[in-house]
Design a protein around this motif. Structure first.
Motif, PDB file in Angstrom:
ATOM      1  N   GLN A 267       0.879  -1.154   0.000  1.00 12.90           N
ATOM      2  CA  GLN A 267       0.000   0.000   0.000  1.00 12.90           C
ATOM      3  C   GLN A 267       0.919   1.206   0.000  1.00 12.90           C
ATOM      4  N   LEU A 268       0.586   2.222  -0.781  1.00 17.81           N
ATOM      5  CA  LEU A 268       1.441   3.397  -0.903  1.00 17.81           C
ATOM      6  C   LEU A 268       0.866   4.542  -0.086  1.00 17.81           C
ATOM      7  N   LEU A 269       1.633   5.005   0.893  1.00 16.87           N
ATOM      8  CA  LEU A 269       1.225   6.086   1.778  1.00 16.87           C
ATOM      9  C   LEU A 269       1.927   7.363   1.356  1.00 16.87           C
ATOM     10  N   HIS A 270       1.159   8.402   1.057  1.00 19.89           N
ATOM     11  CA  HIS A 270       1.696   9.719   0.723  1.00 19.89           C
ATOM     12  C   HIS A 270       2.102  10.374   2.043  1.00 19.89           C
ATOM     13  N   LEU A 271       3.398  10.526   2.258  1.00 21.41           N
ATOM     14  CA  LEU A 271       3.896  10.955   3.562  1.00 21.41           C
ATOM     15  C   LEU A 271       3.449  12.355   3.953  1.00 21.41           C
ATOM     16  N   SER A 272       3.402  13.284   3.024  1.00 23.16           N
ATOM     17  CA  SER A 272       3.028  14.663   3.358  1.00 23.16           C
ATOM     18  C   SER A 272       1.594  14.775   3.858  1.00 23.16           C
ATOM     19  N   SER A 273       0.680  14.019   3.239  1.00 26.51           N
ATOM     20  CA  SER A 273      -0.735  14.125   3.602  1.00 26.51           C
ATOM     21  C   SER A 273      -1.197  13.001   4.525  1.00 26.51           C
ATOM     22  N   GLY A 274      -0.433  11.908   4.597  1.00 26.46           N
ATOM     23  CA  GLY A 274      -0.851  10.762   5.393  1.00 26.46           C
ATOM     24  C   GLY A 274      -1.990   9.983   4.748  1.00 26.46           C
ATOM     25  N   ARG A 275      -2.194  10.169   3.451  1.00 24.85           N
ATOM     26  CA  ARG A 275      -3.272   9.491   2.725  1.00 24.85           C
ATOM     27  C   ARG A 275      -2.715   8.365   1.863  1.00 24.85           C
ATOM     28  N   TYR A 276      -3.588   7.401   1.529  1.00 24.42           N
ATOM     29  CA  TYR A 276      -3.207   6.236   0.744  1.00 24.42           C
ATOM     30  C   TYR A 276      -3.552   6.429  -0.729  1.00 24.42           C
ATOM     31  N   LEU A 277      -2.636   6.037  -1.606  1.00 28.00           N
ATOM     32  CA  LEU A 277      -2.884   6.062  -3.038  1.00 28.00           C
ATOM     33  C   LEU A 277      -3.881   4.959  -3.366  1.00 28.00           C
ATOM     34  N   SER A 278      -4.891   5.286  -4.170  1.00 29.97           N
ATOM     35  CA  SER A 278      -5.922   4.318  -4.496  1.00 29.97           C
ATOM     36  C   SER A 278      -6.416   4.505  -5.923  1.00 29.97           C
ATOM     37  N   VAL A 279      -6.720   3.393  -6.580  1.00 28.86           N
ATOM     38  CA  VAL A 279      -7.321   3.406  -7.912  1.00 28.86           C
ATOM     39  C   VAL A 279      -8.831   3.372  -7.714  1.00 28.86           C
ATOM     40  N   LYS A 280      -9.548   4.238  -8.438  1.00 29.36           N
ATOM     41  CA  LYS A 280     -11.012   4.288  -8.355  1.00 29.36           C
ATOM     42  C   LYS A 280     -11.618   3.692  -9.609  1.00 29.36           C
ATOM     43  N   LYS A 281     -12.851   3.247  -9.510  1.00 30.40           N
ATOM     44  CA  LYS A 281     -13.535   2.618 -10.640  1.00 30.40           C
ATOM     45  C   LYS A 281     -14.001   3.650 -11.677  1.00 30.40           C
ATOM     46  N   THR A 282     -13.957   4.922 -11.361  1.00 26.16           N
ATOM     47  CA  THR A 282     -14.397   5.973 -12.276  1.00 26.16           C
ATOM     48  C   THR A 282     -13.280   6.327 -13.260  1.00 26.16           C
ATOM     49  N   ALA A 283     -13.670   6.857 -14.414  1.00 25.19           N
ATOM     50  CA  ALA A 283     -12.704   7.228 -15.454  1.00 25.19           C
ATOM     51  C   ALA A 283     -11.872   8.428 -15.008  1.00 25.19           C
ATOM     52  N   ALA A 284     -10.626   8.450 -15.437  1.00 17.92           N
ATOM     53  CA  ALA A 284      -9.732   9.577 -15.156  1.00 17.92           C
ATOM     54  C   ALA A 284     -10.264  10.828 -15.854  1.00 17.92           C
ATOM     55  N   LEU A 285      -9.956  11.982 -15.301  1.00 15.58           N
ATOM     56  CA  LEU A 285     -10.458  13.231 -15.861  1.00 15.58           C
ATOM     57  C   LEU A 285      -9.775  13.608 -17.172  1.00 15.58           C
ATOM     58  N   VAL A 286      -8.484  13.317 -17.303  1.00 12.27           N
ATOM     59  CA  VAL A 286      -7.740  13.714 -18.494  1.00 12.27           C
ATOM     60  C   VAL A 286      -7.720  12.594 -19.533  1.00 12.27           C
ATOM     61  N   GLU A 287      -7.261  11.420 -19.142  1.00  6.42           N
ATOM     62  CA  GLU A 287      -7.196  10.285 -20.062  1.00  6.42           C
ATOM     63  C   GLU A 287      -8.383   9.372 -19.777  1.00  6.42           C
ATOM     64  N   ARG A 288      -9.479   9.593 -20.461  1.00  2.00           N
ATOM     65  CA  ARG A 288     -10.746   8.926 -20.178  1.00  2.00           C
ATOM     66  C   ARG A 288     -10.696   7.397 -20.286  1.00  2.00           C
ATOM     67  N   GLY A 289      -9.726   6.845 -20.992  1.00  3.63           N
ATOM     68  CA  GLY A 289      -9.608   5.399 -21.108  1.00  3.63           C
ATOM     69  C   GLY A 289      -8.950   4.749 -19.906  1.00  3.63           C
ATOM     70  N   ASN A 290      -8.519   5.548 -18.953  1.00  6.42           N
ATOM     71  CA  ASN A 290      -7.835   5.040 -17.758  1.00  6.42           C
ATOM     72  C   ASN A 290      -8.683   5.292 -16.519  1.00  6.42           C
ATOM     73  N   LEU A 291      -8.356   4.591 -15.455  1.00  4.22           N
ATOM     74  CA  LEU A 291      -9.059   4.793 -14.194  1.00  4.22           C
ATOM     75  C   LEU A 291      -8.450   5.944 -13.409  1.00  4.22           C
ATOM     76  N   GLN A 292      -9.249   6.527 -12.550  1.00  3.70           N
ATOM     77  CA  GLN A 292      -8.817   7.646 -11.719  1.00  3.70           C
ATOM     78  C   GLN A 292      -7.951   7.155 -10.558  1.00  3.70           C
TER      79      GLN A 292
END
Length: 99
Positions: free
Chosen positions: A24-49
Motif C-alpha cells: 500500500q502506498l502512503l503519501h507521507l506529506s498528507s498521510g493518505r493512501y494512493l488508491s485506484v477508483k472505478k471511475t474514469a480519469a479526468l484527463v485520459e478517459r480510457g484510464n481509471l482515476q
C-alpha cells in the motif's frame, strides 16, 4: 483496519521490497493512501482515476511486478528499476512507475 495498517507499516520499515510483494502506498506529506477508483480519469478517459484517501480501500493494494518482465517473483526491487504496480482490487489495472 487503519490500526492494523499502522502496525504493519511500523513492522515493515527497513524491509526490502521484492517482486511479488503486496504493498500500500502512503503519501507521507498528507498521510493518505494512493488508491485506484472505478471511475474514469479526468484527463485520459480510457484510464481509471487515481486518488489519495484517508483510509485504504479495495483499490489501495498493489502487487509489485517487473515493468519489463526481466525480474522474477522473489527478486529484490533495485532503486531506479521500472516497476509495474498491479491493482489487486481491479484485476488487469495498475500503475507503471519509473524514474
Amino acid at each position: 483496519e487503519q490500526e492494523s495498517n499502522v502496525e504493519e507499516f511500523k513492522r515493515s520499515i527497513g524491509d526490502v521490497v521484492m517482486y511479488g510483494d503486496t504493498v500500500q502506498l502512503l503519501h507521507l506529506s498528507s498521510g493518505r493512501y494512493l488508491s485506484v477508483k472505478k471511475t474514469a480519469a479526468l484527463v485520459e478517459r480510457g484510464n481509471l482515476q487515481v486518488t489519495l484517501l484517508e483510509a485504504p480501500d479495495q483499490g489501495s493494494c498493489f502487487l509489485v511486478k517487473s515493468g519489463y518482465r526481466t525480474r522474477s517473483e522473489g527478486d529484490r526491487v533495485i532503486f531506479g528499476e521500472v516497476v509495474s504496480l498491479g491493482s489487486l482490487g481491479f484485476q488487469g489495472m495498475g500503475l507503471c512507475v519509473g524514474k
